[in-house]
Motif scaffolding. Sequence first.
Motif, PDB file in Angstrom:
ATOM      1  N   ARG A 160       0.847  -1.202   0.000  1.00 33.50           N
ATOM      2  CA  ARG A 160       0.000   0.000   0.000  1.00 33.50           C
ATOM      3  C   ARG A 160       0.874   1.240   0.000  1.00 33.50           C
ATOM      4  O   ARG A 160       1.806   1.378   0.791  1.00 33.50           O
ATOM      5  CB  ARG A 160      -0.912  -0.023   1.229  1.00 33.50           C
ATOM      6  N   ASP A 161       0.581   2.148  -0.919  1.00 31.38           N
ATOM      7  CA  ASP A 161       1.296   3.420  -1.008  1.00 31.38           C
ATOM      8  C   ASP A 161       0.260   4.508  -1.258  1.00 31.38           C
ATOM      9  O   ASP A 161      -0.099   4.805  -2.395  1.00 31.38           O
ATOM     10  CB  ASP A 161       2.320   3.385  -2.147  1.00 31.38           C
ATOM     11  N   GLY A 162      -0.252   5.084  -0.178  1.00 30.56           N
ATOM     12  CA  GLY A 162      -1.287   6.097  -0.299  1.00 30.56           C
ATOM     13  C   GLY A 162      -2.571   5.505  -0.860  1.00 30.56           C
ATOM     14  O   GLY A 162      -3.147   4.572  -0.295  1.00 30.56           O
ATOM     15  N   ASP A 163      -3.016   6.024  -1.985  1.00 32.78           N
ATOM     16  CA  ASP A 163      -4.256   5.568  -2.614  1.00 32.78           C
ATOM     17  C   ASP A 163      -4.029   4.466  -3.641  1.00 32.78           C
ATOM     18  O   ASP A 163      -4.924   4.155  -4.430  1.00 32.78           O
ATOM     19  CB  ASP A 163      -4.969   6.750  -3.293  1.00 32.78           C
ATOM     20  N   HIS A 164      -2.826   3.895  -3.643  1.00 32.13           N
ATOM     21  CA  HIS A 164      -2.505   2.848  -4.614  1.00 32.13           C
ATOM     22  C   HIS A 164      -1.850   1.649  -3.930  1.00 32.13           C
ATOM     23  O   HIS A 164      -1.349   1.759  -2.803  1.00 32.13           O
ATOM     24  CB  HIS A 164      -1.545   3.383  -5.698  1.00 32.13           C
ATOM     25  N   TYR A 165      -1.849   0.530  -4.635  1.00 33.99           N
ATOM     26  CA  TYR A 165      -1.006  -0.601  -4.292  1.00 33.99           C
ATOM     27  C   TYR A 165       0.079  -0.689  -5.357  1.00 33.99           C
ATOM     28  O   TYR A 165      -0.183  -0.498  -6.552  1.00 33.99           O
ATOM     29  CB  TYR A 165      -1.801  -1.913  -4.271  1.00 33.99           C
ATOM     30  N   VAL A 166       1.299  -0.973  -4.910  1.00 36.44           N
ATOM     31  CA  VAL A 166       2.427  -1.163  -5.827  1.00 36.44           C
ATOM     32  C   VAL A 166       2.715  -2.660  -5.873  1.00 36.44           C
ATOM     33  O   VAL A 166       3.011  -3.287  -4.848  1.00 36.44           O
ATOM     34  CB  VAL A 166       3.675  -0.379  -5.380  1.00 36.44           C
ATOM     35  N   ILE A 167       2.642  -3.219  -7.068  1.00 38.67           N
ATOM     36  CA  ILE A 167       2.734  -4.675  -7.235  1.00 38.67           C
ATOM     37  C   ILE A 167       4.039  -5.048  -7.926  1.00 38.67           C
ATOM     38  O   ILE A 167       4.408  -4.453  -8.952  1.00 38.67           O
ATOM     39  CB  ILE A 167       1.547  -5.192  -8.076  1.00 38.67           C
ATOM     40  N   ASN A 168       4.727  -6.038  -7.364  1.00 40.38           N
ATOM     41  CA  ASN A 168       5.940  -6.580  -7.971  1.00 40.38           C
ATOM     42  C   ASN A 168       5.909  -8.101  -7.882  1.00 40.38           C
ATOM     43  O   ASN A 168       5.652  -8.667  -6.813  1.00 40.38           O
ATOM     44  CB  ASN A 168       7.194  -6.059  -7.254  1.00 40.38           C
ATOM     45  N   GLY A 169       6.173  -8.761  -9.007  1.00 39.23           N
ATOM     46  CA  GLY A 169       6.178 -10.221  -9.006  1.00 39.23           C
ATOM     47  C   GLY A 169       6.273 -10.783 -10.406  1.00 39.23           C
ATOM     48  O   GLY A 169       6.289 -10.043 -11.400  1.00 39.23           O
ATOM     49  N   ARG A 170       6.359 -12.087 -10.475  1.00 37.21           N
ATOM     50  CA  ARG A 170       6.405 -12.803 -11.758  1.00 37.21           C
ATOM     51  C   ARG A 170       5.397 -13.948 -11.711  1.00 37.21           C
ATOM     52  O   ARG A 170       5.406 -14.760 -10.798  1.00 37.21           O
ATOM     53  CB  ARG A 170       7.816 -13.345 -12.020  1.00 37.21           C
ATOM     54  N   LYS A 171       4.535 -13.990 -12.711  1.00 40.12           N
ATOM     55  CA  LYS A 171       3.506 -15.020 -12.807  1.00 40.12           C
ATOM     56  C   LYS A 171       3.704 -15.820 -14.089  1.00 40.12           C
ATOM     57  O   LYS A 171       4.276 -15.332 -15.060  1.00 40.12           O
ATOM     58  CB  LYS A 171       2.107 -14.377 -12.837  1.00 40.12           C
ATOM     59  N   TRP A 172       3.198 -17.057 -14.094  1.00 39.78           N
ATOM     60  CA  TRP A 172       3.154 -17.780 -15.357  1.00 39.78           C
ATOM     61  C   TRP A 172       1.912 -18.675 -15.405  1.00 39.78           C
ATOM     62  O   TRP A 172       1.146 -18.728 -14.454  1.00 39.78           O
ATOM     63  CB  TRP A 172       4.444 -18.539 -15.628  1.00 39.78           C
ATOM     64  N   TRP A 173       1.721 -19.337 -16.546  1.00 38.72           N
ATOM     65  CA  TRP A 173       0.469 -20.027 -16.833  1.00 38.72           C
ATOM     66  C   TRP A 173      -0.711 -19.076 -16.629  1.00 38.72           C
ATOM     67  O   TRP A 173      -1.741 -19.443 -16.065  1.00 38.72           O
ATOM     68  CB  TRP A 173       0.332 -21.317 -16.024  1.00 38.72           C
ATOM     69  N   SER A 174      -0.482 -17.845 -17.094  1.00 36.05           N
ATOM     70  CA  SER A 174      -1.515 -16.803 -17.031  1.00 36.05           C
ATOM     71  C   SER A 174      -2.390 -16.934 -18.267  1.00 36.05           C
ATOM     72  O   SER A 174      -2.163 -16.270 -19.286  1.00 36.05           O
ATOM     73  CB  SER A 174      -0.849 -15.427 -16.964  1.00 36.05           C
ATOM     74  N   SER A 175      -3.378 -17.815 -18.176  1.00 35.52           N
ATOM     75  CA  SER A 175      -4.193 -18.153 -19.337  1.00 35.52           C
ATOM     76  C   SER A 175      -4.977 -16.940 -19.832  1.00 35.52           C
ATOM     77  O   SER A 175      -5.612 -16.240 -19.041  1.00 35.52           O
ATOM     78  CB  SER A 175      -5.171 -19.278 -18.994  1.00 35.52           C
ATOM     79  N   GLY A 176      -4.920 -16.725 -21.141  1.00 32.27           N
ATOM     80  CA  GLY A 176      -5.712 -15.675 -21.763  1.00 32.27           C
ATOM     81  C   GLY A 176      -4.983 -14.402 -22.086  1.00 32.27           C
ATOM     82  O   GLY A 176      -5.507 -13.559 -22.818  1.00 32.27           O
ATOM     83  N   VAL A 177      -3.750 -14.220 -21.571  1.00 30.80           N
ATOM     84  CA  VAL A 177      -3.074 -12.946 -21.786  1.00 30.80           C
ATOM     85  C   VAL A 177      -2.630 -12.750 -23.236  1.00 30.80           C
ATOM     86  O   VAL A 177      -2.302 -11.636 -23.643  1.00 30.80           O
ATOM     87  CB  VAL A 177      -1.858 -12.768 -20.845  1.00 30.80           C
ATOM     88  N   GLY A 178      -2.628 -13.816 -24.031  1.00 30.88           N
ATOM     89  CA  GLY A 178      -2.244 -13.674 -25.428  1.00 30.88           C
ATOM     90  C   GLY A 178      -3.356 -13.140 -26.306  1.00 30.88           C
ATOM     91  O   GLY A 178      -3.111 -12.700 -27.439  1.00 30.88           O
ATOM     92  N   ASP A 179      -4.580 -13.161 -25.816  1.00 28.59           N
ATOM     93  CA  ASP A 179      -5.718 -12.683 -26.591  1.00 28.59           C
ATOM     94  C   ASP A 179      -5.678 -11.157 -26.659  1.00 28.59           C
ATOM     95  O   ASP A 179      -5.579 -10.492 -25.615  1.00 28.59           O
ATOM     96  CB  ASP A 179      -7.025 -13.154 -25.934  1.00 28.59           C
TER      97      ASP A 179
END
Length: 425
Positions: free
Chosen positions: A165-184
Motif C-alpha cells: 500500500r502506497d497512499g491511494d494505490h497498491y504497488v505490485i511486484n512479481g512474476r507469474k506464469w500459466w496466465s491463461s488468456g493474456v495472449g488474446d
Amino acid sequence: MDFTLSERETYFRDRVQDFIDREITPRNQEYRDQHHEGDRWKVLPVIEELKPKAKAAGLWNFFMPPHSGQQHVDDSFEFEGTQLTNLEYALCAEAMGRAGWAPEVFNCSAPDTGNMEVLHRYGTREQKEQWLRPLMNGEIRSAFLMTEPAVASSDATNIQTSMVRDGDHYVINGRKWWSSGVGDPRCAVAIVMGKTNPEGSRHSQQSQILVPLDTPGVKIERMLSVYGYDHAPHGHGEVTLTDVRVPVENLVLGEGRGFEIAQGRLGPGRIHHCMRTIGVAEMGIELMAKRLLTRVAFGKRIADHSIWEQRIARARIDIEMTRLLCLKAADMMDKAGNKAAQLEIAMIKVAAPNMALQILDDAIQAHGGGGVSGDFPLASAWASLRTLRFADGPDEVHNRAIARNEFGKYAELPEAVTAKAAVRR
C-alpha cells in the motif's frame, strides 16, 4: 434414486446441442482455416459472428449462478446470467466440451467464467460496471494471475508477489506464469493474487486485485507452449509486474481475503473443467469407434480385433461412471453448497482428466500415425487435457484430501491412536 432428467435440464441441454450441431460443427473447417491464417494472436471472425446468434437464442453466460434472493445493496439483477444450476450447466458444458471452440461462442470460456463469478460474488458496483458488464457481454477477455514459477503454487500460501500500500494505490511486484488468456488481444484485465501482509497468519497474507493489462509495468515476457502447442489465440503467458500501481479501489473484497476468494473461485471452476472433459472423452470414443470400423488390417476390420473391443468397452464404462460422479458433485453443490461437496469435487477433479486422457490415448493409437498429427483433433486435445492434472490443484493435492477423509473414518480406533502416539515419541 431418480436419474431422470428434469424438463428444464433436458431443455437447455438439447438447445445447446442443437445449436452446436447447426451452427458450430458445420463451421469447424472455417474455424481451423482462420486459426492458421496470418497472426496467431488474433480475434477469430467465425466466433464473433456466432456470439450474437447464441445470445439471441438465450444461450449465454450459463455458468452464472442463480440469485439467492439476498443480494448486496449495490447489486442488480442486470448482472445475472441464464440462471442455470450446477447440475443444469453440467449437461450443457458436456455438450460444449465435444467442440473445442464452442464455450467461447456461449461466453462460457475459462478463465473469464471464474473471473466473472468472482466479480459477481465479491465485486463492488463500480468494479462490476467497469469489468463484469463487458465480460458478460463478451466484449473483452480476462486473465487470472496466481501461479508463479519460483514457488510450488499448488500451495497458494507460497505466492510471493508483493502488493504494498502506497497512499491511494497498491504497488505490485512479481512474476507469474500459466496466465491463461493474456495472449488474446481482447484481454483487458487480470485478477492478480499476491501478498499484502507477509507477517499475517498463513491464510490471511494474500489479497486479490484487478489490474488492467495496459497498466505501466505489466509485461508479457513470453507465451508458453503445452507439449509444443501455443494454444493461440488464447494462450498461457509468463508475466512480470514491475512497480505496477493500481488504485486501492481495485482490491477485491478486502485485504487478506485472497485465499478465501481463490477457494470460492476454484470450486466451481474445477467442476466446470470436469464437465467439459466428459464431452472431450465422448469426442474421443466417437472418433475411435469410427476409425476402428472403417480401417482394415490383417484381413479384418480393426474393430474386430479383440483388444479394441476391450478398449472401447472400458472407455464407455469409464465415461458413464465419471459422468455420474460429476453429476453427483454438481447436485450436491446445488443442494448443500460448495463446501459440503468438497470431497466429490476433489474426486471428480482427479477422475475426469485421467479418464479422458486414457480414452484419447487409445483413440490416438487407433488412428496410427494420423493420431499424433494435426489432421485429427486428438493430439491437441490430449495436450490440453494433460494440463488439467495441474490446473486448479494437482492430482496429489486432491488425492491427499480424499485419503485424509478416508483415514479420518478410522482415526479413533484404539490401534490407530496407539500407533500415532508411538510415532510422536
